[in-house]
Write a protein that holds these residues in place. Structure first.
Motif, PDB file in Angstrom:
ATOM      1  N   ASN A 133       0.835  -1.206   0.000  1.00 21.42           N
ATOM      2  CA  ASN A 133       0.000   0.000   0.000  1.00 21.42           C
ATOM      3  C   ASN A 133       0.868   1.253   0.000  1.00 21.42           C
ATOM      4  N   HIS A 140      -6.877   2.675   7.196  1.00 18.15           N
ATOM      5  CA  HIS A 140      -6.275   3.737   6.403  1.00 18.15           C
ATOM      6  C   HIS A 140      -6.125   4.988   7.265  1.00 18.15           C
ATOM      7  N   ALA A 141      -5.314   5.925   6.762  1.00 22.93           N
ATOM      8  CA  ALA A 141      -4.971   7.129   7.523  1.00 22.93           C
ATOM      9  C   ALA A 141      -6.211   7.893   7.992  1.00 22.93           C
ATOM     10  N   GLU A 142      -7.174   8.056   7.083  1.00 24.55           N
ATOM     11  CA  GLU A 142      -8.365   8.858   7.409  1.00 24.55           C
ATOM     12  C   GLU A 142      -9.156   8.202   8.539  1.00 24.55           C
ATOM     13  N   ARG A 155      -8.995  -4.254   1.276  1.00 24.59           N
ATOM     14  CA  ARG A 155      -8.943  -4.999   2.533  1.00 24.59           C
ATOM     15  C   ARG A 155      -9.805  -4.292   3.588  1.00 24.59           C
ATOM     16  N   THR A 156     -10.082  -2.991   3.328  1.00 27.17           N
ATOM     17  CA  THR A 156     -10.870  -2.191   4.271  1.00 27.17           C
ATOM     18  C   THR A 156     -11.930  -1.400   3.488  1.00 27.17           C
ATOM     19  N   ASP A 196      -5.367   9.524  -6.195  1.00 30.92           N
ATOM     20  CA  ASP A 196      -4.839   8.167  -6.054  1.00 30.92           C
ATOM     21  C   ASP A 196      -4.705   7.551  -7.457  1.00 30.92           C
ATOM     22  N   ASN A 248      -4.288   4.632  -8.243  1.00 31.34           N
ATOM     23  CA  ASN A 248      -4.885   3.294  -8.324  1.00 31.34           C
ATOM     24  C   ASN A 248      -6.113   3.366  -9.237  1.00 31.34           C
TER      25      ASN A 248
HETATM   26  C1  AOF Z   1      -6.642   5.937   1.567  1.00 37.60           C
HETATM   27  N1  AOF Z   1      -5.985   6.057   2.743  1.00 37.60           N
HETATM   28  O1  AOF Z   1      -4.402   5.448   4.158  1.00 37.60           O
HETATM   29  C2  AOF Z   1      -4.467   4.367   2.093  1.00 37.60           C
HETATM   30  C3  AOF Z   1      -5.140   4.283   0.841  1.00 37.60           C
HETATM   31  O2  AOF Z   1      -6.573  -3.100   0.635  1.00 37.60           O
HETATM   32  P1  AOF Z   1      -6.794  -1.795   1.275  1.00 37.60           P
HETATM   33  O3  AOF Z   1      -8.188  -1.629   1.837  1.00 37.60           O
HETATM   34  O4  AOF Z   1      -5.746  -1.419   2.288  1.00 37.60           O
HETATM   35  O5  AOF Z   1      -6.726  -0.703   0.110  1.00 37.60           O
HETATM   36  C4  AOF Z   1      -5.515  -0.445  -0.537  1.00 37.60           C
HETATM   37  C5  AOF Z   1      -5.719   0.693  -1.511  1.00 37.60           C
HETATM   38  O6  AOF Z   1      -6.279   1.824  -0.836  1.00 37.60           O
HETATM   39  C6  AOF Z   1      -4.437   1.203  -2.127  1.00 37.60           C
HETATM   40  O7  AOF Z   1      -4.101   0.548  -3.315  1.00 37.60           O
HETATM   41  C7  AOF Z   1      -4.768   2.670  -2.392  1.00 37.60           C
HETATM   42  O8  AOF Z   1      -5.574   2.810  -3.555  1.00 37.60           O
HETATM   43  C8  AOF Z   1      -5.616   2.996  -1.193  1.00 37.60           C
HETATM   44  N2  AOF Z   1      -4.734   3.411  -0.079  1.00 37.60           N
HETATM   45  N3  AOF Z   1      -6.187   5.097   0.618  1.00 37.60           N
HETATM   46  O9  AOF Z   1      -7.670   6.584   1.358  1.00 37.60           O
HETATM   47  C9  AOF Z   1      -4.921   5.301   3.046  1.00 37.60           C
HETATM   48  N4  AOF Z   1      -3.434   3.556   2.392  1.00 37.60           N
END
Ligand code: AOF
Ligand code: ZN
Length: 376
Positions: free
Chosen positions: A27, A53-55, A83-84, A105, A107
């Protein structure tokens, strides 16, 4: 709000994000600050994949104070169930009134959708504050999301006269103790360390992070993965690299199944790839595979053969060279094996992007030069 105050909150979010430097793989590193009436009412950062996640962390800390607050986030809040659950939903539910993100992002599952969800819920959004800093903090993640390949940086150590080892291969130690500690810090932030079979056969390295000050930050089994390019699966099952905590990947060609099986029994993850024109694994295919395996930043610690091949294929995003104040003489080995390079016009040009002193050594960072210039 005063733009410089806003930048300070975002800078704080970036500093929080940096706390995940060594642990968020695969991540991104993300930080979040919630501000209400000029007070920071909640802060959070992403520590590891699978965790909040951070938020969500910042919202948890803020509790009811999140209502009407502004969220400063170093990356666009996510909109998808990974995952979340989606952070955008969490921010909406908590009644946040404004969200400032440093960058979108990259992604493809998010890519603007998080901000759109927030706007549709009546939340004011802004994007781009300290964007370059946010991008730099996640350069591997960003590159992988955009191209499917990890960010590759190669670390080399050399003497003042450009030698990386004696003629015998002896190379310990060219760099001083501080530079070697710096290398462990670079290893710690890397998703994986990539090396070639020749280096493993010659030096039998462990390629682990062994800096005591860094170890408490991530559990031992979160050591960066070790990746050996080994076309003919010559890696001995007794190699040190296989005895370390965490993953060891061995990438070779398909026609050595018996030896591959022995390595699997010794705990290695074996991957097969096609050969390039010279009977070695195709380096482009290696990067595609490592992208699919979700490695963000990969540090190359290899000898002149792999580094020469990487230079020729143009696959390294950054060269990091430690220059030591010693002379090894003209019988010593060079950094790059480049057979057939004989004319000045065949040379490879790099551009210096940073230089700094680390102990008694100089650390020089270079990017490959796109077009060749006139002078060296
Ligand atoms: C956010 N805040 O702190 C992070 C984000 O598998 P998960 O649920 O951990 O999701 C991973 C994806 O979430 C990662 O590829 C990126 O798009 C986002 N990461 N987003 O709002 C966070 N770590
Ligand atoms: Zn999220």
């Amino acid at each position: 709000m005063n733009p410089s105050t806003e930048a300070q909150y975002m800078a704080r979010a970036l500093r929080l994000a940096e706390r995940g430097l060594n642990t968020t793989h695969p991540n991104p590193r993300v930080g979040c600050v919630l501000v209400k009436d000029g007070q920071r009412v909640g802060e959070g950062w992403h520590a590891r994949a699978g965790g909040p996640h951070a938020e969500i962390e910042a919202l948890r800390v803020a509790g009811d104070s999140a209502r009407g607050a502004t969220a400063y986030v170093s990356l666009e809040p996510c909109s998808h169930y990974g995952r979340t659950p989606p952070c955008a939903e969490g921010l909406i539910a908590a009644g946040v009134s404004r969200v400032v993100a440093a960058m979108q992002d990259p992604n493809p599952l998010v890519a603007g959708r998080g901000l759109k969800m927030l706007e549709q819920a009546g939340i004011e959004t802004a994007v781009g504050l300290l964007e370059a800093e946010a991008e730099a903090l996640n350069l591997g993640y960003c590159k992988r999301m955009r191209t499917g390949r990890p960010f590759l940086f190669s670390k080399l150590a050399m003497s003042l006269d450009g030698r990386t080892a004696m003629a015998s291969g002896e190379s310990q130690w060219i760099s001083g103790a501080e530079a070697r500690r710096d290398v462990h810090r670079l290893r710690a932030r890397s998703s994986a360390i990539l090396t070639g079979i020749e280096t493993v056969l010659a030096d039998d390295p462990a390629l682990t992070v062994r800096l005591p000050s860094l170890l408490p930050e991530f559990e031992i089994e979160r050591q960066p993965a070790r990746i050996v390019l080994d076309s003919r699966f010559r890696l001995p099952a007794s190699a040190k690299i296989l005895q370390q905590p965490g993953r060891t990947l061995v990438i070779g060609l398909e026609d050595h199944e018996a030896r591959a099986e022995a390595l699997r029994s010794a705990g290695a993850e074996v991957h097969y790839l096609a050969a390039d024109g010279q009977g070695r694994v195709d380096l482009n295919a290696v990067l595609d595979l490592l992208g699919r395996l979700e490695f963000n930043e990969i540090m190359v610690e290899a000898g002149s053969i792999l580094n020469g091949a990487l230079l020729q294929t143009g696959l390294v995003d950054e060269w990091m060279i430690y220059l030591a104040p010693c002379i090894l003489g003209d019988e010593g080995r060079g950094l790059f094996r480049l057979p057939g390079l004989s004319r000045m016009s065949d040379r490879f040009d790099l551009s210096l992007i940073e230089s700094r002193q680390v102990g008694r050594d100089l650390r020089l960072r270079f990017k490959p030069e796109q077009a060749r210039s006139g002078d060296c």
